[in-house]
Write an enzyme that holds these catalytic residues in place. Structure first.
Site, mmCIF file in Angstrom:
data_model
loop_
_atom_site.group_PDB
_atom_site.id
_atom_site.type_symbol
_atom_site.label_atom_id
_atom_site.label_comp_id
_atom_site.label_asym_id
_atom_site.label_seq_id
_atom_site.Cartn_x
_atom_site.Cartn_y
_atom_site.Cartn_z
ATOM 1 N N GLU A 164 38.430 48.190 32.485
ATOM 2 C CA GLU A 164 39.653 47.634 31.912
ATOM 3 C C GLU A 164 40.169 48.336 30.655
ATOM 4 O OE1 GLU A 164 39.540 42.963 32.615
ATOM 5 O OE2 GLU A 164 37.606 43.754 31.968
ATOM 6 N N ARG A 198 41.071 35.292 25.864
ATOM 7 C CA ARG A 198 40.851 36.706 25.561
ATOM 8 C C ARG A 198 42.049 37.298 24.820
ATOM 9 N NH1 ARG A 198 37.294 41.125 27.361
ATOM 10 N NH2 ARG A 198 35.978 39.596 28.424
#
Length: 782
Positions: free
Chosen positions: A735, A329
């Site tokens: 997030e 990521r």
């Protein structure tokens, strides 16, 4: 908070409760202290208590019987009834969530200070804790690799490195009018949930086991405990009503504690509670990955990046844990909001003899974004430009060329509003005027300097492991018209259950008081993914909505018969079914009539995210269902003689799609920003040369407190809707807001740079503690 409005037709997306600022479903319970967490559950007669023996060395071989543990000495301690080591595990010794490379009790080798070696069980918790302090381990020390630099030199990896290439970075670098090389770092971060790790393991009849655990991933704890005890998954139930925070630290790491308690309870056939204190919690569990970022960038006079070569190296600890997808990521978010036509980025996953780094809010995205924002900032400083102008020059943009909205991993951006969000926060904050005012103020002050920064964000929403993008739910209508909902997500304070209740009430035309969202239970909704990747509501909300849709269709014929109309003419609202001529059938009556007509009032729902398809080996494809966008302006002031600093103002615009509950979403934005600020400025993990974590409690590890929140704190939700058909076209808020805090770090860098304008790169890395700010200012003066 706004009071609930009268209900209306709810068959269309976004009913009466959707969009309302309703309080958190447990708010009153939290404030009054009545909210029951795992440690508050009534204990059964005969409950025993466990504590953990941990390794005092970073790397060593366990020698002698009982995996190096002197069991006899421990059993002589007051109140101790049992000691278990790896040799006592009847099944698989593993707590690795992806690769089974991580034993929950060290079998023959210890690989970090704090690794669990044995479980001590006693009649009282204080007896168990006192006993483990006296434990003697027989360990033969071995060499240890502790830092990223040591691992890079030794080529020590937990998994092979990965690379993404786009265009020809090397040629673009050679041909660029300007070129810069540099290196920066981001630090680790402790999750520091208010409620520490805890499991209460209760044996049941016929070898079954119930685990009450503070966990983001009940299904993972269920499977791993079953494997450890040679049971089938059906024999282990995991229940979690709520957590006192998690932030990723209770996704994989909870299994260390749940399996230790499960082992003791299963072998002793007695209930066992394992609650670790804060010091042990921080010594045993993994943190956010710290990263070293090396870059080589070529750019033109306007600051447009023509070529970029980046190395991302992270300290993963001794086992894989979630390091694979975390580092993936980071590579997928190295672009942030910028079109990088010629890019080469490699990610090294460094194996060290430290706690295995684990999931933390953002999951690698923050570290990747920090890297590209550092590059942007240094390009602007080199050219003497406002960093905002360099950001604008590099933004993704809609054009006739689809490449300008295509990421380095080949995904077309379909919902690009990053430029609009950035423009809105620039205008709301008065960024240009304030930058000019700050420059004037700095010119007249030497002891103090001010800085300002504006940073955007683009964050992809979905698990990058495609198989995890699925969810189930169970909705039960009782014949008094009340409704119980169970889903696979977990409530950790983020308001997931509140949003689920709002959605359920809207879908069935009910008041919130009629809906109860019950504790997450692996026996009610099986095979659930962890509540992570900001997908808790997207997945579980969609599954609940599907169950409600089927129930609604099942109730329509019953309502139509009672109301004397066709099913197509029935609507649900105001706790009732309504006909076309004003007829009204209370929902409680409808439920009772349906039950009497033998209509099923229980329904499961299932959802899987469509469209995504991604090759994790090649890091290519449609990794995300959609993106969230945001932008923040932060202003700071520093004392150049002490390094102290103050965040004086924050302006945020954040894209949450069509908000189900704006109060909850703003809370997530505010909390994420402050937590990100903590990561980048004050939360510092310090280690000694032997691999011992020195900052393992609140006295030595500083997290943001109320006084760190700026008095001028302006949060605005972007006026938009998700282009994807998520429930009510909402977007995730878990997030993404954390990355808004990048603006705080670069505002501090801007203030330090004002100490000696034009002196070159500002030698400031994260976390930008007062000490580092002071040293950077001194270096620039020199």
């Amino acid at each position: 908070m706004n009071a609930p409005q009268s209900l209306h037709t709810l068959l269309q997306p976004g009913g009466a409760l959707s969009g309302q600022e309703l309080p958190h479903e447990s708010a009153v319970l939290h404030v009054t202290g009545e909210a029951a967490f795992t440690d508050d559950l009534p204990e059964l007669r005969g409950t025993l208590y466990a504590a953990l023996v941990t390794s005092p060395v970073a790397h060593g071989r366990l020698v002698g019987p009982h995996n190096g543990v002197d069991k006899a000495a421990l059993l002589r301690e007051h109140g101790v009834v049992a000691v278990f080591t790896a040799e006592d595990i009847p099944g698989e010794n593993n707590c690795g969530p992806i690769v089974h490379d991580d034993p929950f009790l060290a079998p023959d080798e210890v690989n970090y200070i704090g690794q669990v070696v044995a479980v001590v069980v006693a009649r009282e918790m204080v007896y168990a804790r006192e006993a483990v302090k006296k434990a003697r381990l027989r360990i033969e020390p071995l060499p240890a690799i502790l830092t990223i630099e040591d691992a890079l030199a030794a080529e020590s990896w937990v998994m092979p490195s990965k690379r993404i290439q786009r265009g020809d970075a090397a040629a673009a670098l050679d041909a660029a009018p300007h070129r810069l090389k540099g290196s920066t770092r981001t630090g680790q971060q402790e999750q520091f949930y208010l409620e520490g790790h805890i499991t209460y393991a209760v044996p049941r009849e016929d070898g079954q086991l119930t685990l009450y655990s503070s966990t983001q991933h009940p299904e993972g704890n269920q499977k791993e405990a079953a494997a450890a005890l040679n049971l089938q998954t059906k024999d282990v139930e995991v229940i979690c009503r709520r957590m006192g925070g998690a932030f990723g630290g209770k996704e994989g790491n909870a299994s260390i504690f749940s399996q230790s308690a499960a082992l003791a309870a299963h072998l002793l056939k007695k209930p066992v509670k394992l609650r670790v204190n804060r010091d042990d919690d921080m010594m045993i569990t993994g943190k956010r990955h710290d990263f070293r970022v090396d870059y080589d960038v070529g750019f033109d006079d306007a600051g447009r990046i023509l070529g970029l070569d980046v190395m991302l190296a992270s300290r993963c600890g001794y086992s894989m844990d979630y390091s694979g997808p975390v580092n993936d990521r980071a590579l997928l978010h190295i672009d942030n909001c910028y079109h990088l036509p010629n890019l080469s980025v490699v990610g090294h996953r460094c194996r060290t003899h430290t706690q295995s780094s684990t999931a933390f809010r953002g999951f690698g995205g923050p570290q990747g974004m920090f890297g590209i924002e550092t590059v942007i900032d240094e390009v602007a400083r080199h050219l003497g430009k406002d960093p905002l102008d360099v950001r604008l020059a590099n933004l993704y943009r809609a054009s006739d060329d689809p490449d300008t909205l295509t990421t380095q991993y080949g995904q077309q951006i379909e919902d690009w509003v990053g430029d609009q969000v950035l423009a809105e926060v620039e205008a709301r904050a008065g960024y240009r005027a304030r930058r000019a005012e700050i420059a004037q103020w700095n010119a007249g002050h030497t002891g103090r300097k001010r800085g300002i920064a504006i940073t955007p964000l683009k964050f992809g929403i979905s698990f990058t492991a495609t198989l995890l993008n699925q969810a189930g739910a169970l909705v039960n209508i009782f014949n008094d018209g009340s409704v119980a909902v169970n889903h696979g997500g977990t409530e950790m304070g983020q308001g997931l259950n509140t949003k689920i209740a709002q959605l359920t009430a809207d879908e069935l035309g009910l008041a919130m008081a009629r809906v109860r969202v019950t504790a997450t239970d692996t026996m009610k909704v099986p095979n659930a993914s962890a509540t992570a990747a900001s997908s808790g509501f997207d997945l579980n909300g969609a599954a609940v909505r599907e169950a409600c849709r089927q129930l609604r269709e099942r109730l329509l014929p019953v309502a139509a018969t009672e109301l004397g109309c066709s099913a197509a003419q029935v609507t649900f609202a105001d706790d009732a079914a309504h006909g076309p001529e004003g007829q009204r059938l209370p929902f409680a009556t409808l439920a009772s009539k349906a039950w009497a007509a033998r209509v099923g009032l229980s329904q499961t729902g299932y959802y899987r995210t469509p469209e995504i398809g991604y090759d994790p080996a090649k890091l290519f494809g449609r990794a995300f269902y959609y993106y969230c966008y945001g932008a923040a302006v932060s202003e700071v002031e520093i004392d150049t003689l002490t390094g102290e600093w103050w965040l004086t103002r924050a302006d945020i615009v954040h894209d949450v799609g069509r908000s189900i509950n704006p109060a909850l979403d703003r809370g997530q934005v505010e909390g994420g920003y402050i937590q990100g600020m903590g990561w980048l400025t004050m939360e510092e993990c310090l280690w000694d040369t032997k691999g011992r974590l020195l900052t393992h409690g609140p006295s030595t590890y500083k997290i943001p407190v109320a006084s760190d929140v700026p008095e001028a704190f302006h949060v605005h939700l972007f006026d938009g809707a998700n282009v994807k058909p998520t429930p009510y076209n909402t977007k995730a808020t878990g997030e993404p807001p954390l990355m808004l805090a990048l603006s705080v770090f670069f505002a501090l860098k801007d203030a330090v740079g004002a100490v000696a304008p034009g002196a070159g790169p500002v030698p400031l890395v994260a976390p930008a503690t007062p000490e580092r700010i002071l040293l950077a200012a001194r270096a620039l003066r020199a």
